[in-house]
Design a protein around this motif. Structure first.
Motif, PDB file in Angstrom:
ATOM      1  N   LEU A   1      -7.851   2.084  -6.691  1.00 34.57           N
ATOM      2  CA  LEU A   1      -7.070   1.974  -5.463  1.00 34.57           C
ATOM      3  C   LEU A   1      -5.941   3.004  -5.502  1.00 34.57           C
ATOM      4  O   LEU A   1      -5.506   3.408  -6.587  1.00 34.57           O
ATOM      5  CB  LEU A   1      -6.484   0.564  -5.320  1.00 34.57           C
ATOM      6  CG  LEU A   1      -7.483  -0.584  -5.149  1.00 34.57           C
ATOM      7  CD1 LEU A   1      -6.761  -1.930  -5.208  1.00 34.57           C
ATOM      8  CD2 LEU A   1      -8.244  -0.446  -3.835  1.00 34.57           C
TER       9      LEU A   1
ATOM     10  N   GLU B   1      -1.811  -6.731   4.037  1.00 33.67           N
ATOM     11  CA  GLU B   1      -2.907  -5.776   3.837  1.00 33.67           C
ATOM     12  C   GLU B   1      -3.985  -6.244   2.852  1.00 33.67           C
ATOM     13  O   GLU B   1      -4.758  -5.442   2.332  1.00 33.67           O
ATOM     14  CB  GLU B   1      -2.368  -4.409   3.391  1.00 33.67           C
ATOM     15  CG  GLU B   1      -1.322  -3.818   4.307  1.00 33.67           C
ATOM     16  CD  GLU B   1      -1.841  -3.539   5.715  1.00 33.67           C
ATOM     17  OE1 GLU B   1      -3.069  -3.414   5.876  1.00 33.67           O
ATOM     18  OE2 GLU B   1      -1.025  -3.459   6.637  1.00 33.67           O
ATOM     19  N   HIS B   2      -4.038  -7.543   2.546  1.00 30.56           N
ATOM     20  CA  HIS B   2      -5.157  -8.108   1.778  1.00 30.56           C
ATOM     21  C   HIS B   2      -5.359  -7.411   0.429  1.00 30.56           C
ATOM     22  O   HIS B   2      -6.467  -7.003   0.072  1.00 30.56           O
ATOM     23  CB  HIS B   2      -6.447  -8.038   2.602  1.00 30.56           C
ATOM     24  CG  HIS B   2      -6.351  -8.742   3.921  1.00 30.56           C
ATOM     25  ND1 HIS B   2      -6.504 -10.106   4.042  1.00 30.56           N
ATOM     26  CD2 HIS B   2      -6.098  -8.284   5.166  1.00 30.56           C
ATOM     27  CE1 HIS B   2      -6.366 -10.453   5.317  1.00 30.56           C
ATOM     28  NE2 HIS B   2      -6.110  -9.376   6.014  1.00 30.56           N
TER      29      HIS B   2
ATOM     30  N   GLN C   1     -12.871  -5.975  -4.288  1.00 34.36           N
ATOM     31  CA  GLN C   1     -13.877  -5.018  -3.815  1.00 34.36           C
ATOM     32  C   GLN C   1     -14.046  -3.829  -4.754  1.00 34.36           C
ATOM     33  O   GLN C   1     -15.066  -3.131  -4.685  1.00 34.36           O
ATOM     34  CB  GLN C   1     -13.508  -4.535  -2.411  1.00 34.36           C
ATOM     35  CG  GLN C   1     -13.662  -5.619  -1.352  1.00 34.36           C
ATOM     36  CD  GLN C   1     -13.058  -5.237  -0.010  1.00 34.36           C
ATOM     37  OE1 GLN C   1     -12.383  -4.205   0.117  1.00 34.36           O
ATOM     38  NE2 GLN C   1     -13.281  -6.060   0.995  1.00 34.36           N
ATOM     39  N   THR C   2     -13.092  -3.577  -5.640  1.00 37.54           N
ATOM     40  CA  THR C   2     -13.250  -2.482  -6.609  1.00 37.54           C
ATOM     41  C   THR C   2     -14.329  -2.793  -7.644  1.00 37.54           C
ATOM     42  O   THR C   2     -14.825  -1.885  -8.316  1.00 37.54           O
ATOM     43  CB  THR C   2     -11.935  -2.212  -7.366  1.00 37.54           C
ATOM     44  OG1 THR C   2     -11.606  -3.346  -8.192  1.00 37.54           O
ATOM     45  CG2 THR C   2     -10.796  -1.910  -6.408  1.00 37.54           C
TER      46      THR C   2
ATOM     47  N   GLU D   1      -7.997  -8.996  -1.976  1.00 37.77           N
ATOM     48  CA  GLU D   1      -9.360  -8.717  -1.530  1.00 37.77           C
ATOM     49  C   GLU D   1      -9.763  -7.287  -1.877  1.00 37.77           C
ATOM     50  O   GLU D   1     -10.900  -7.030  -2.305  1.00 37.77           O
ATOM     51  CB  GLU D   1      -9.460  -8.941  -0.019  1.00 37.77           C
ATOM     52  CG  GLU D   1     -10.842  -8.780   0.556  1.00 37.77           C
ATOM     53  CD  GLU D   1     -10.883  -9.045   2.056  1.00 37.77           C
ATOM     54  OE1 GLU D   1     -11.910  -8.715   2.674  1.00 37.77           O
ATOM     55  OE2 GLU D   1      -9.884  -9.564   2.603  1.00 37.77           O
ATOM     56  N   LYS D   2      -8.814  -6.356  -1.727  1.00 40.44           N
ATOM     57  CA  LYS D   2      -9.096  -4.957  -2.057  1.00 40.44           C
ATOM     58  C   LYS D   2      -9.388  -4.803  -3.553  1.00 40.44           C
ATOM     59  O   LYS D   2     -10.269  -4.022  -3.950  1.00 40.44           O
ATOM     60  CB  LYS D   2      -7.924  -4.077  -1.637  1.00 40.44           C
ATOM     61  CG  LYS D   2      -7.822  -3.849  -0.134  1.00 40.44           C
ATOM     62  CD  LYS D   2      -6.619  -3.015   0.218  1.00 40.44           C
ATOM     63  CE  LYS D   2      -6.669  -2.546   1.674  1.00 40.44           C
ATOM     64  NZ  LYS D   2      -6.738  -3.621   2.650  1.00 40.44           N
TER      65      LYS D   2
ATOM     66  N   LEU E   1       0.802  -1.216   0.000  1.00 34.35           N
ATOM     67  CA  LEU E   1       0.000   0.000   0.000  1.00 34.35           C
ATOM     68  C   LEU E   1       0.840   1.275   0.000  1.00 34.35           C
ATOM     69  O   LEU E   1       0.299   2.384   0.110  1.00 34.35           O
ATOM     70  CB  LEU E   1      -0.980   0.029   1.185  1.00 34.35           C
ATOM     71  CG  LEU E   1      -1.946  -1.162   1.277  1.00 34.35           C
ATOM     72  CD1 LEU E   1      -2.916  -0.954   2.437  1.00 34.35           C
ATOM     73  CD2 LEU E   1      -2.703  -1.367  -0.019  1.00 34.35           C
TER      74      LEU E   1
END
Length: 390
Positions: A58, A143-144, A151-152, A147-148, A32
């Motif tokens: 992101l 920080e996954h 989710q987008t 998965e992030k 990140l």
């Protein structure tokens, strides 16, 4: 599109990839925090004619598209871009310039190979029978990130039907890949346990309720979960990796804290391990201890689609690679987040006899870069063609 039109065996192409790799290796960034890495990726992508930058949604990471002239299947190729909090000790001329940061897991290789595959695919886009999305994913190590990305909503937005990725492997010869259908890497979960007793003077343990022997018994009993509670035909790991208690040599403390990880392939095994841990904690409560159990689920197990795995293996063989079966490993990979949505496959690429991944001395044989980029481009074309056939 004829996959033989994709020709990575070009000295200029090889040298370009090596120089790009060295830049990424010198500029590692943690999960990140990959802002400079993201800027560089986008800078290189916009220079490739036929590559369209898209919005990933992101703060870091990138998404791009190569579209053929005719509508067709949509597939994605993923590369992870983050580095590890390791001080490099490889003694390479292009070692990390960011203190305490290192690309010790090959994500610089993955990123460079995908950029190379993008150039090869874009050069032949007029005959590409579909669309390839290029996903440069942040935060695989922590920080996954996978998965992030899910989710987008990009999988639904762009109608992605299949996803592919490669991962470097040390102690595997250059020119070799590892691939199999089924489990590739394990589900990764973390737990934190707190045992509260009653502190007292070290000379009078009978006045308190010592959490340290309770913690020791719990650690020992956890080792029996796999050996006695899980079928020998299944696989799981339970590891205690941190034990914290006490402040002085003559004080029995109030509490002890344990932390660790569970690795598994089958969801039912994962559930059985958690149930067994809870039962053992309940037994301590019967002795008067208070316990707290925090279960922090991570990414699920990576499970390669069998048809895609066969296609990858055959394409690699057709293009001069040696192919070996990939045994399931207890390391984790958030590529599994994508496989929960659509069929996907992840394969290993040999980078020579080097230090293990996540080691300060890790390095990669750069002669593997161009062949890996070419293979990924060929696999993408074959995947689209097969999907189009139905």
């Amino acid at each position: 599109m004829n996959v033989n039109e994709i020709k990575p065996a070009n000295l200029e192409f090889e040298e370009t990839l090596k120089e790009r790799f060295k830049w990424f290796h010198r500029h590692p960034e943690l999960a990140l925090e990959e802002h400079e890495t993201t800027r560089k990726i986008k800078e290189l992508l916009v220079k490739i004619e036929g590559v369209e930058l898209l919005e990933l949604g992101l703060p870091t990471g990138a998404l791009a598209r190569i579209a053929g002239n005719a509508p067709g299947p949509v597939i994605a190729i993923r590369a992870d871009i983050d580095a590890l909090p390791i001080t490099e000790a490889s003694e390479l001329a292009y070692s990390s310039e960011n203190a305490g940061r290192m690309h010790a897991c090959g994500h610089d290789f993955h990123t460079t190979a995908l950029l190379g595959a993008a150039a090869l695919l874009a050069a032949q886009r007029e005959s590409l029978p579909g669309t390839v999305l290029l996903l440069f994913q942040p935060a695989e190590e922590a920080e996954h990130g996978g998965e992030k990305v899910v989710q987008t909503g990009i999988f639904k937005t762009y109608g992605i039907q299949r996803i592919l990725a490669l991962h470097v492997r040390s102690k595997m010869p250059v020119g070799t890949i590892g691939i199999s259908g089924g489990p590739f890497s394990a589900a990764v979960d973390r737990f934190v346990i707190r045992i509260s007793g009653k502190g007292c003077h070290g000379s009078a343990p009978q006045d308190g309720l010592d959490p340290i022997p309770a913690a020791a018994r719990l650690i020992g009993s956890f080792q029996e979960i796999v050996s006695r509670g899980i079928s020998p035909r299944e696989s799981a790991v339970v590891s205690i990796t941190r034990v914290t208690s006490g402040t002085s040599w003559n004080i029995i403390p109030d509490s002890a804290e344990l932390e660790g990880t569970v690795r598994s392939f089958d969801p039912s095994v994962r559930e059985a391990v958690v149930h067994s841990m809870e039962k053992k904690l309940n037994a301590l409560q019967a002795e008067g201890y208070q316990t707290g159990f925090q279960w922090l689920p991570g990414c699920p197990a990576t499970n390669n689609d069998g048809d895609l795995a066969d296609l990858i293996a055959q394409t690699a063989l057709n293009n001069g690679f040696a192919v070996v079966p990939q045994r399931p490993e207890m390391g984790g990979e958030d590529f599994s987040c994508y496989q929960e949505l659509i069929p996907g496959a992840l394969f290993h690429v040999g980078i020579g006899d080097t230090c293990p991944l996540h080691n300060a001395g890790f390095s990669a044989d750069l002669s593997a870069l161009a062949p890996a980029a070419g293979l990924m481009a060929r696999i993408a074309v074959e995947t689209i063609a097969k999907e189009k056939e139905g």
